[in-house]
Design a protein around this motif. Structure first.
Motif, PDB file in Angstrom:
ATOM      1  N   LYS A 274      -1.678  19.308   4.207  1.00 35.48           N
ATOM      2  CA  LYS A 274      -1.451  19.051   3.471  1.00 35.48           C
ATOM      3  C   LYS A 274      -0.216  18.096   3.894  1.00 35.48           C
ATOM      4  O   LYS A 274       0.075  16.877   3.098  1.00 35.48           O
ATOM      5  N   LEU A 275       0.557  18.514   4.855  1.00 40.03           N
ATOM      6  CA  LEU A 275       1.450  18.053   5.159  1.00 40.03           C
ATOM      7  C   LEU A 275       1.458  16.472   5.961  1.00 40.03           C
ATOM      8  O   LEU A 275       1.909  15.173   6.063  1.00 40.03           O
ATOM      9  N   THR A 276       0.157  16.904   6.923  1.00 36.20           N
ATOM     10  CA  THR A 276      -0.292  15.572   7.791  1.00 36.20           C
ATOM     11  C   THR A 276      -0.983  14.565   6.820  1.00 36.20           C
ATOM     12  O   THR A 276      -0.635  13.871   6.674  1.00 36.20           O
ATOM     13  N   VAL A 277      -1.716  15.307   5.816  1.00 30.57           N
ATOM     14  CA  VAL A 277      -2.022  13.936   4.770  1.00 30.57           C
ATOM     15  C   VAL A 277      -1.398  13.215   3.811  1.00 30.57           C
ATOM     16  O   VAL A 277      -1.243  11.840   4.037  1.00 30.57           O
ATOM     17  N   LEU A 278       0.312  13.957   3.958  1.00 28.73           N
ATOM     18  CA  LEU A 278       0.871  13.301   2.513  1.00 28.73           C
ATOM     19  C   LEU A 278       1.556  12.435   3.634  1.00 28.73           C
ATOM     20  O   LEU A 278       2.266  11.075   2.863  1.00 28.73           O
ATOM     21  N   LYS A 279       2.073  12.839   4.658  1.00 22.47           N
ATOM     22  CA  LYS A 279       2.901  11.782   6.063  1.00 22.47           C
ATOM     23  C   LYS A 279       2.068  10.484   5.496  1.00 22.47           C
ATOM     24  O   LYS A 279       2.836   9.778   6.155  1.00 22.47           O
ATOM     25  N   GLU A 280       0.433  10.541   6.901  1.00 20.17           N
ATOM     26  CA  GLU A 280      -0.015   9.411   6.618  1.00 20.17           C
ATOM     27  C   GLU A 280      -0.403   8.954   5.736  1.00 20.17           C
ATOM     28  O   GLU A 280       0.196   7.324   5.467  1.00 20.17           O
ATOM     29  N   ALA A 281      -0.057   9.123   4.221  1.00 16.60           N
ATOM     30  CA  ALA A 281      -1.042   8.582   2.706  1.00 16.60           C
ATOM     31  C   ALA A 281       0.557   7.978   2.472  1.00 16.60           C
ATOM     32  O   ALA A 281       1.073   6.569   2.272  1.00 16.60           O
ATOM     33  N   ASP A 282       1.716   8.655   2.910  1.00 18.65           N
ATOM     34  CA  ASP A 282       3.101   8.152   1.911  1.00 18.65           C
ATOM     35  C   ASP A 282       3.889   6.900   3.642  1.00 18.65           C
ATOM     36  O   ASP A 282       4.077   6.086   2.760  1.00 18.65           O
ATOM     37  N   ALA A 283       2.688   7.170   4.450  1.00 20.15           N
ATOM     38  CA  ALA A 283       3.522   6.553   5.979  1.00 20.15           C
ATOM     39  C   ALA A 283       2.814   4.462   5.204  1.00 20.15           C
ATOM     40  O   ALA A 283       3.516   3.717   5.361  1.00 20.15           O
ATOM     41  N   ILE A 284       1.621   4.895   4.629  1.00 20.53           N
ATOM     42  CA  ILE A 284       0.484   3.295   4.194  1.00 20.53           C
ATOM     43  C   ILE A 284       2.054   3.099   3.360  1.00 20.53           C
ATOM     44  O   ILE A 284       2.413   1.571   3.161  1.00 20.53           O
ATOM     45  N   VAL A 285       1.927   4.078   2.069  1.00 20.29           N
ATOM     46  CA  VAL A 285       2.505   3.227   1.168  1.00 20.29           C
ATOM     47  C   VAL A 285       3.830   3.025   0.721  1.00 20.29           C
ATOM     48  O   VAL A 285       4.487   1.599   0.711  1.00 20.29           O
ATOM     49  N   ARG A 286       4.563   3.713   1.900  1.00 20.39           N
ATOM     50  CA  ARG A 286       6.253   2.472   2.890  1.00 20.39           C
ATOM     51  C   ARG A 286       5.909   1.142   3.124  1.00 20.39           C
ATOM     52  O   ARG A 286       7.164   0.321   2.680  1.00 20.39           O
ATOM     53  N   GLU A 287       4.772   0.989   3.915  1.00 22.61           N
ATOM     54  CA  GLU A 287       4.747  -0.002   5.003  1.00 22.61           C
ATOM     55  C   GLU A 287       4.328  -0.730   4.147  1.00 22.61           C
ATOM     56  O   GLU A 287       4.796  -2.654   3.613  1.00 22.61           O
ATOM     57  N   GLU A 288       3.350  -0.769   3.079  1.00 22.71           N
ATOM     58  CA  GLU A 288       2.845  -1.781   2.698  1.00 22.71           C
ATOM     59  C   GLU A 288       4.124  -2.253   0.862  1.00 22.71           C
ATOM     60  O   GLU A 288       4.100  -3.459   0.831  1.00 22.71           O
TER      61      GLU A 288
END
Length: 530
Positions: A414-428
């Protein structure tokens, strides 16, 4: 114990419960004069001990004739320093000095036109007729002996008054509010022409004074700091590094719950840019074991907080000569934790001591060099100290980290999924905010997003990817507009931005097949989900 450097000039703001209390202090600081909020019922003797250069009496919600109305000590007007009262502050001054306050038939709220009445040192250089911001029903009906009425409205007979011989000035309106068209000019008149102060409280002087204060307090002892990578602890670390260098040990407890790449970024900044001892505690596996199967958010917080101190003090007890613990306490922490009620700062600092679970036989004195600064001042200080923007302008981030943005139990997948998704949100959304800044020239203007992140709920949803049925995780996008986190509205993001975020998350993060957008404001919701 007071750790902050003490400027030579100090404006004491007596707070009578005003909604604008902190705003008054900020307006004074914006004019490069140090200001400090103190309780409205402070005695003249206690106030004199602070050696104020000037005193401001804030507004407040009470009526001066109410049984429990806060009263100003009349001795405040005999301290020999100029005093300026706003709204309730004017009324309290009038009553204390023999004037009268009455209940008007009609209140005044919002923008109101005043008419100047004769010469006024406070209103010097402002128009004969001007708009000010009012919020009152009670008003001074008779000024104290020796005072001159300097402005009025059709409803309020004493919109402002002054007695220059005694250095006493007051307004029924609020000069500190931007809606008072010439309020800033009035504040400048008071600070510089009437009080004779100088605009010397600058970032350079703050750094110099703070460095000197830290060196004087620490001497040749060692200091330890729990570095989270957040704005406050990072600025404390940078300030202490400037002051005492290798006498500082920064302990970075990596619980594995930070956002993608943050541990590496923190270590790079404080090992390459600042000359301090940096201890990176890799506690990821210990936290993973402690959090296994835990679903209650308060229990998550308790485990994460307790284990942090276990990890921190395990390092601290191995270090020799450590006498001080540095903390990122900032001024709103002091105010909100009860300084207003307890009658001063000393008792508040003691409460901070009591919140630290020192092990048996272990104790450190506190260093809190930011305890007189507001958040945006801390950010400005960080920039002046050379911290990179990704730390200085870091978004608010909960102490328990991603553990409370994962609904339900926390595990590695779950941590891996959230870190990757959150990184995209922050980048955009970083890019979206930057585009707005280039277009408008305002960093936090209309349309910008104040805080944004991803949440991983404890459900799965049906989807279709590559002509096959999937049963994978949804991700929730949270993006809000706010200034202080007390209230927040969901960000009205353009459809193309939402489309790009959703498309990237589903395409780039394995195990996710759906993105939802939380469009609930605070209140009734909170910004975080847990």
């Amino acid at each position: 114990m007071n750790n902050a450097a003490q400027p030579d000039q100090r404006v004491a703001v007596l707070d009578f419960g005003a909604q604008y209390g902190q705003l008054i202090a900020r307006r004074i600081r914006d004019l490069k004069v140090y200001s400090e909020i103190v309780p409205g019922d402070i005695s003249a003797t206690e106030l004199a001990a602070l050696k104020p250069s000037a005193v401001i009496l804030s507004g407040g919600p009470a009526s001066v004739y109410a049984e429990d109305a806060p009263q100003v000590d009349p001795g405040v007007f005999e301290l020999g320093v100029p005093v300026l009262g706003f709204c309730y502050g004017q009324q309290a001054m009038a009553v204390a000095l023999g004037g009268e306050v009455g209940h008007t038939e009609k209140g005044e709220y919002g923008g109101v036109q005043i008419e100047l009445a004769g010469h006024s040192r406070l209103l010097e250089g402002t128009p004969q007729q001007q708009t000010v911001w009012m919020s009152h029903r009670d008003a001074v009906t008779r000024a104290p002996e020796g005072f001159t009425i300097t402005s009025r409205t059709s409803t309020c007979p004493v919109a402002s008054m002054e007695c220059p011989e005694r250095g006493l000035y007051a307004t029924q309106f609020h000069p500190e509010v931007r809606h008072s068209a010439h309020g800033n000019q009035m504040l400048q008149n008071f600070l510089f022409d009437i009080c004779g102060l100088t605009p010397s409280w600058t970032m350079n002087s703050i750094i110099d004074d703070s460095v000197a204060a830290i060196r004087a307090q620490v001497g040749d002892a060692r200091v330890i700091l729990g570095l989270s990578g957040g704005v406050d602890s990072s600025v404390v670390a940078a300030l202490c590094a400037r002051a005492i260098g290798k006498q500082l040990t920064c302990v970075f407890v990596n619980h594995g719950l930070l956002r993608k790449n943050e541990p590496e970024e923190v270590e790079e900044v404080f090992t390459r840019q600042f000359d301090v001892d940096f201890v990176h505690v890799h506690a990821e596996e210990r936290y993973e074991q402690l959090l296994a199967g835990i679903t209650d958010p308060e229990e998550k917080r308790r485990i994460i907080g307790s284990q942090f101190w276990n990890e921190f003090f395990a390092v601290a007890q191995d270090l020799d000569g450590v006498r001080f613990l540095a903390q990122g306490t900032i001024y709103p922490d002091i105010i909100e934790s009860g300084a207003r009620k307890t009658g001063g700062k000393a008792s508040t600092i003691k409460s901070h001591h009591n919140l630290i679970p020192f092990p048996e036989g272990v104790h450190f004195d506190l260093i809190e060099p930011l305890d007189h600064f507001f958040k945006d001042e801390v950010r400005a200080l960080g920039t002046a100290l050379g911290l990179p923007d990704h730390i200085v302008h870091r978004q608010p981030f909960p102490g328990p980290g991603l553990a409370i943005r994962i609904i339900g139990a926390v595990d590695r997948e779950k941590l891996t999924v959230l870190k990757e998704a959150d990184a995209i949100v922050r980048e955009e959304l970083d890019a979206y905010n930057e585009r707005l800044f280039r277009e408008t020239g305002e960093r936090n203007g209309e349309g910008s997003v104040w805080q944004y992140f991803a949440v991983l709920p404890d459900v799965r949803s049906v989807g279709v990817m590559g002509d096959e049925r999937t049963y994978a995780r949804p991700v929730i996008l949270r993006a809000v507009e706010s200034s202080d986190a007390m209230t927040a509205d969901w960000a009205k993001l353009p459809y193309e931005v939402l489309t790009r975020i959703s498309g990237r998350i589903v395409a780039e993060v394995p195990g996710v097949n759906r993105v939802a957008y939380d469009i609930t404001s605070k209140p009734p919701a909170t910004i975080e989900w847990e």
